[in-house]
Every structure is written in C-alpha cells, then in structure tokens.
Design a protein around this motif. Sequence first.
Motif, mmCIF file in Angstrom:
data_model
loop_
_atom_site.group_PDB
_atom_site.id
_atom_site.type_symbol
_atom_site.label_atom_id
_atom_site.label_comp_id
_atom_site.label_asym_id
_atom_site.label_seq_id
_atom_site.Cartn_x
_atom_site.Cartn_y
_atom_site.Cartn_z
ATOM 1 N N ALA A 1 -40.735 -66.773 94.444
ATOM 2 C CA ALA A 1 -40.292 -67.234 93.127
ATOM 3 C C ALA A 1 -40.208 -68.764 93.105
ATOM 4 O O ALA A 1 -40.604 -69.406 92.120
ATOM 5 C CB ALA A 1 -38.942 -66.616 92.787
ATOM 6 N N GLY A 2 -39.724 -69.324 94.191
ATOM 7 C CA GLY A 2 -39.651 -70.786 94.299
ATOM 8 C C GLY A 2 -41.033 -71.392 94.182
ATOM 9 O O GLY A 2 -41.267 -72.337 93.407
ATOM 10 N N GLU A 3 -41.987 -70.808 94.882
ATOM 11 C CA GLU A 3 -43.359 -71.336 94.870
ATOM 12 C C GLU A 3 -43.998 -71.209 93.486
ATOM 13 O O GLU A 3 -44.789 -72.049 93.077
ATOM 14 C CB GLU A 3 -44.213 -70.576 95.901
ATOM 15 N N LEU A 4 -43.638 -70.128 92.777
ATOM 16 C CA LEU A 4 -44.240 -69.886 91.457
ATOM 17 C C LEU A 4 -43.518 -70.637 90.344
ATOM 18 O O LEU A 4 -43.954 -70.624 89.196
ATOM 19 C CB LEU A 4 -44.179 -68.385 91.129
ATOM 20 N N GLY A 5 -42.395 -71.229 90.666
ATOM 21 C CA GLY A 5 -41.590 -71.890 89.636
ATOM 22 C C GLY A 5 -40.957 -70.896 88.675
ATOM 23 O O GLY A 5 -40.788 -71.179 87.487
ATOM 24 N N ALA A 6 -40.603 -69.715 89.183
ATOM 25 C CA ALA A 6 -39.964 -68.708 88.326
ATOM 26 C C ALA A 6 -38.531 -69.131 87.986
ATOM 27 O O ALA A 6 -37.935 -69.938 88.689
ATOM 28 C CB ALA A 6 -39.955 -67.361 89.043
ATOM 29 N N ARG A 7 -38.004 -68.551 86.906
ATOM 30 C CA ARG A 7 -36.685 -68.963 86.436
ATOM 31 C C ARG A 7 -35.564 -68.390 87.308
ATOM 32 O O ARG A 7 -34.609 -69.070 87.630
ATOM 33 C CB ARG A 7 -36.516 -68.507 84.983
ATOM 34 N N GLU A 8 -35.703 -67.112 87.683
ATOM 35 C CA GLU A 8 -34.571 -66.443 88.323
ATOM 36 C C GLU A 8 -35.039 -65.195 89.081
ATOM 37 O O GLU A 8 -36.031 -64.572 88.700
ATOM 38 C CB GLU A 8 -33.609 -66.005 87.213
ATOM 39 N N VAL A 9 -34.311 -64.842 90.129
ATOM 40 C CA VAL A 9 -34.576 -63.590 90.837
ATOM 41 C C VAL A 9 -33.284 -62.785 90.847
ATOM 42 O O VAL A 9 -32.222 -63.346 91.102
ATOM 43 C CB VAL A 9 -34.994 -63.867 92.299
ATOM 44 N N ASN A 10 -33.350 -61.511 90.511
ATOM 45 C CA ASN A 10 -32.154 -60.690 90.712
ATOM 46 C C ASN A 10 -32.543 -59.306 91.205
ATOM 47 O O ASN A 10 -33.722 -58.953 91.251
ATOM 48 C CB ASN A 10 -31.272 -60.631 89.458
ATOM 49 N N GLY A 11 -31.557 -58.544 91.605
ATOM 50 C CA GLY A 11 -31.860 -57.229 92.177
ATOM 51 C C GLY A 11 -30.657 -56.322 92.104
ATOM 52 O O GLY A 11 -29.556 -56.744 91.753
ATOM 53 N N ASP A 12 -30.893 -55.045 92.413
ATOM 54 C CA ASP A 12 -29.829 -54.055 92.348
ATOM 55 C C ASP A 12 -30.156 -52.953 93.358
ATOM 56 O O ASP A 12 -31.197 -52.300 93.257
ATOM 57 C CB ASP A 12 -29.793 -53.483 90.917
ATOM 58 N N ASP A 13 -29.268 -52.764 94.321
ATOM 59 C CA ASP A 13 -29.537 -51.682 95.275
ATOM 60 C C ASP A 13 -28.633 -50.488 95.009
ATOM 61 O O ASP A 13 -28.439 -49.634 95.876
ATOM 62 C CB ASP A 13 -29.446 -52.162 96.731
ATOM 63 N N GLY A 14 -28.121 -50.394 93.768
ATOM 64 C CA GLY A 14 -27.295 -49.250 93.400
ATOM 65 C C GLY A 14 -27.987 -48.382 92.367
ATOM 66 O O GLY A 14 -27.360 -47.926 91.401
ATOM 67 N N ILE A 15 -29.273 -48.165 92.539
ATOM 68 C CA ILE A 15 -30.009 -47.349 91.569
ATOM 69 C C ILE A 15 -30.594 -46.108 92.239
ATOM 70 O O ILE A 15 -30.711 -46.051 93.461
ATOM 71 C CB ILE A 15 -31.170 -48.144 90.929
ATOM 72 N N VAL A 16 -30.952 -45.124 91.425
ATOM 73 C CA VAL A 16 -31.584 -43.903 91.928
ATOM 74 C C VAL A 16 -32.736 -43.531 90.989
ATOM 75 O O VAL A 16 -32.781 -43.998 89.855
ATOM 76 C CB VAL A 16 -30.592 -42.718 91.969
ATOM 77 N N LYS A 17 -33.605 -42.698 91.503
ATOM 78 C CA LYS A 17 -34.727 -42.241 90.675
ATOM 79 C C LYS A 17 -34.614 -40.735 90.474
ATOM 80 O O LYS A 17 -34.385 -40.000 91.426
ATOM 81 C CB LYS A 17 -36.045 -42.582 91.374
ATOM 82 N N ILE A 18 -34.741 -40.298 89.226
ATOM 83 C CA ILE A 18 -34.724 -38.859 88.909
ATOM 84 C C ILE A 18 -36.081 -38.513 88.302
ATOM 85 O O ILE A 18 -36.559 -39.224 87.417
ATOM 86 C CB ILE A 18 -33.610 -38.526 87.885
ATOM 87 N N SER A 19 -36.679 -37.420 88.761
ATOM 88 C CA SER A 19 -38.026 -37.066 88.289
ATOM 89 C C SER A 19 -38.132 -35.611 87.887
ATOM 90 O O SER A 19 -37.630 -34.729 88.585
ATOM 91 C CB SER A 19 -39.061 -37.318 89.393
ATOM 92 N N LEU A 20 -38.805 -35.366 86.783
ATOM 93 C CA LEU A 20 -39.171 -34.000 86.396
ATOM 94 C C LEU A 20 -40.582 -33.746 86.898
ATOM 95 O O LEU A 20 -41.449 -34.601 86.738
ATOM 96 C CB LEU A 20 -39.194 -33.859 84.872
ATOM 97 N N VAL A 21 -40.801 -32.555 87.488
ATOM 98 C CA VAL A 21 -42.109 -32.240 88.057
ATOM 99 C C VAL A 21 -42.593 -30.901 87.519
ATOM 100 O O VAL A 21 -41.814 -29.943 87.461
ATOM 101 C CB VAL A 21 -42.018 -32.146 89.601
ATOM 102 N N GLY A 22 -43.851 -30.810 87.147
ATOM 103 C CA GLY A 22 -44.413 -29.518 86.750
ATOM 104 C C GLY A 22 -45.873 -29.635 86.348
ATOM 105 O O GLY A 22 -46.223 -30.522 85.571
#
Length: 408
Positions: free
Chosen positions: A325-346
């Motif tokens: 991000a620093g190299e690209l000149g991006a504005r901001e980096v953020n993250g969240d490690d409190g997420i889950v994925k739910i999927s319907l399959v069929g």
Amino acid sequence: MALIVQKYGGTSVGTVEKIENVADKLIAAREAGHDVVVVVSAMSGETNRLIDLAQQVSDHPHPREYDVLVSTGEQVTIALLSMTLNKKGYPAVSYTGAQVHILTDSAHTKARILDIDESNMREDLEAGRIVVVAGFQGRDEHGNITTLGRGGSDTTAVALAAALKADECHIYTDVDGVYTTDPRVVPTARRLDQITFEEMLEMSSLGSKVLQIRAVEFAGKYNVRLRVLSSFEEGPGTLITFEEDNMENPVISGIAFNRDEAKLTVLGVPDEPGVAHRILGPIGEANIEVDMIIQNVAADATTDFTFTVHRNDYDKALAVLKKTAGELGAREVNGDDGIVKISLVGVGMRSHAGIASTMFETLAKEGINIRMISTSEIKVSVVVDEKYLELGVRALHDAFNLEQAPAA
Ligand code: ADP
Ligand code: ASP
Ligand code: MG
C-alpha cells in the motif's frame, strides 16, 4: 469377498477402550470374509497437543521438524491397534506412511500424495493379515517425513483405496454421516443418504471438516466408492455418489461454514491496469492463499480492494499489504480477523433462480450485515461477523427447510 479400506478418526480411537471397539469392527469385517486395510488418526487431542508443543518452542518451527513431530501421533495409534488385534488372535501389522511408500511432494505441513507402492500391503493381505496404516503422513523423494494437512487421514484412506483398487472406502467418525450442516451447530440438521461428489467437494472446500477436501478430490479422480459412517452406531451413513440424474436434486443440499477467515482491505488505490496483480502478487509470494476477492467500481480515479485469507495468515498478510500500500500510494489499509463465511451448496441451484435473494432476505431479517458475497454455479457464500455464525446458519437452515427430506 471384498477389499475394504476403513478409516477411524481421532475420537474413534481416543482411548484404549475405543481402540478395542475399532478392533472388534475390523474383526467382524474379517469374519465376513473381507480383506481389510485400516487407516487411523492420532488419538483425539494428540495432534493439537503436539502442535502446541512446537509453538512453545518456536513461533516459526522449521516445517521439516514440525512434520517429524506432528506425525508421531498416528504412530502411537497404529501400534496400539495392531497390538489389540494380535491380542484378540487376529494377525495385524502396522506401518507408518513412509513404510508403505506413500510418496508425497516436499510441501511440508500440506504435502500432496504423488504415488503409493501397494506391494507390501498386498503380501500382508494375501497372508491373511489386517494392514494398519498411519494416516496423515508420507515421505518425500529425499526420505523426509511429510504431513498432509489437518484432517489428512481421510486423504490417506482414499488414496490407499485408489491404489489398492479397493471395493469400498469407509470413513468412520463421530457422526453417523454427512448432514445438511454441522449437527453440532444446528440440532435439527438431517443426515443425507447420499450427496453428489460435486456437492461434497464444495462442502469440504467451504469448511465442512467431516471430509478433507483432498480426500474428496481423490475419490472423484479415481472413482473410489466412499461412505461416511459412525464408529459408534450401526447405520447406512452417507454415500458420496457420482450420478446426479437418478434423483430429483434438492435445490440446496447443505450449508457449510468456515470460522478460519480474515479479510483485508486497501482503500484508495489508483484505478489502473496491473493494480490487482501488484496487490496480490506479494501475498502469493509470501505463500498466502487468497480466497474471495472484491474490487469496487472506481468512484474517482481510485478504488478499494478487499480479499480474504486464512485467519492464521492474517498478521503476515497485513504486514505484506501495508508495505504494498505504501508503494502504491494507497490511502489506508484495514482488516478484520473476526469474520466467518457461510455458504449454501446444491447442484439443484443451477436450475433455480432466487436462491441468493432468499438467503439475503433471511439474513436481513435477523439483522445480520453481509460484508462480502461470492457466487458460483452451485454455491452462494457470504462473509459475516463471527458473532452471527450460529444465528445465520440456523436461520438459513430453517428458511430452506433443510430439516425436511425433499419429497421424492
Ligand atoms: P474425525 O476425527 O473422525 O476425522 P472430524 O472432527 O474431522 O472427525 O469430522 C467430524 C466432524 O465434522 C463432526 O463431529 C461434525 O461436528 C463436523 N461436521 C461439519 N460439517 C458437517 C456435516 N455437514 N455433516 C457432518 N459432520 C459435520
Ligand atoms: N491427526 C491429524 C489431525 O488432527 C489428521 C487427522 O486426524 O485426519 O489433523
Ligand atoms: Mg477429520
């Protein structure tokens, strides 16, 4: 008379009494005239204990040594099971993965099986012995011990069944089959008599740990007849089928979820060719696997970019992303490690519209905010906050009436 490969997971061999129970099941199969190869996991909790020991020694244990350590759990179980069978008067012989020449690549901690030399096992079977093989492990071309990733004993069993051209591969575990979703999270979940190979592949890859994904892949590639059954009670279990057309497929077969997710976002990156590559290239070079990816439509000359990784890789990925991000000149980096994925399959989803919208409506009614969405022909996945996992899965299970068998 058939050749059967059976596999027993950690809880099924968690005590010497349970090992005794496994021995009795194997003896019953022998008495019925079958040849038996059995794959066992480490006793329950043992692999976690070994991993914890490694982590006490080092934050980054050398992968070769890590594999030497964590592969020992299975070696204990094979010896105990063989001893039990011998005591009961049935000849049995135990082998580590290396001893039956389970050749893998050198990707320690997540190695892939390349080849198996089944000649030793054949000799034992011909001599009337029960062959007991340690799951989860092999050796690379240099003779180093490798392991196959968490849940890898499933893959050992299916790979052995393929190599031996076994008539059936039975995965014995602590539930009596594959359910519409994890029965520990949804008590009304229903056991499926059968599930298509393609659906099982999705369920495993989306987080249902009842079968390791590579085991399902192997079964598909080599046409292994695979069934999931309970170690503790009699029953038909769940057959993984290859034919889709002999039944009216339900629209949704199951709900998978994965708690091991984390997401990272980089905001305000220049909207120009090559940016996705510049963001994800260094992540790949750091050996981090990326799952979902979303890039927003650019509002000004910049855009936002979000992706998910395994929660174990979160800190590493965040450090790499901040640098990029620093190299690209991006504005901001953020993250969240409190997420889950739910999927319907069929597989039935192919021919039905509106599944995704029912899913979104159901989650909205529960006040659950959807953070990311991804779809394919036979699945819809959403990312939500971790605290909504149980609520979300139960609400969806209800909304799609999964507790009820579809009318024939
Ligand atoms: P083993 O030690 O026998 O390999 P695992 O713990 O790896 O057993 O896998 C069995 C567990 O998988 C079950 O106890 C259950 O909680 C979980 N599970 C997740 N999704 C499903 C599903 N759709 N059907 C059945 N079990 C599931
Ligand atoms: N013992 C290994 C694990 O806990 C492999 C397995 O049980 O399948 O992941
Ligand atoms: Mg398992």
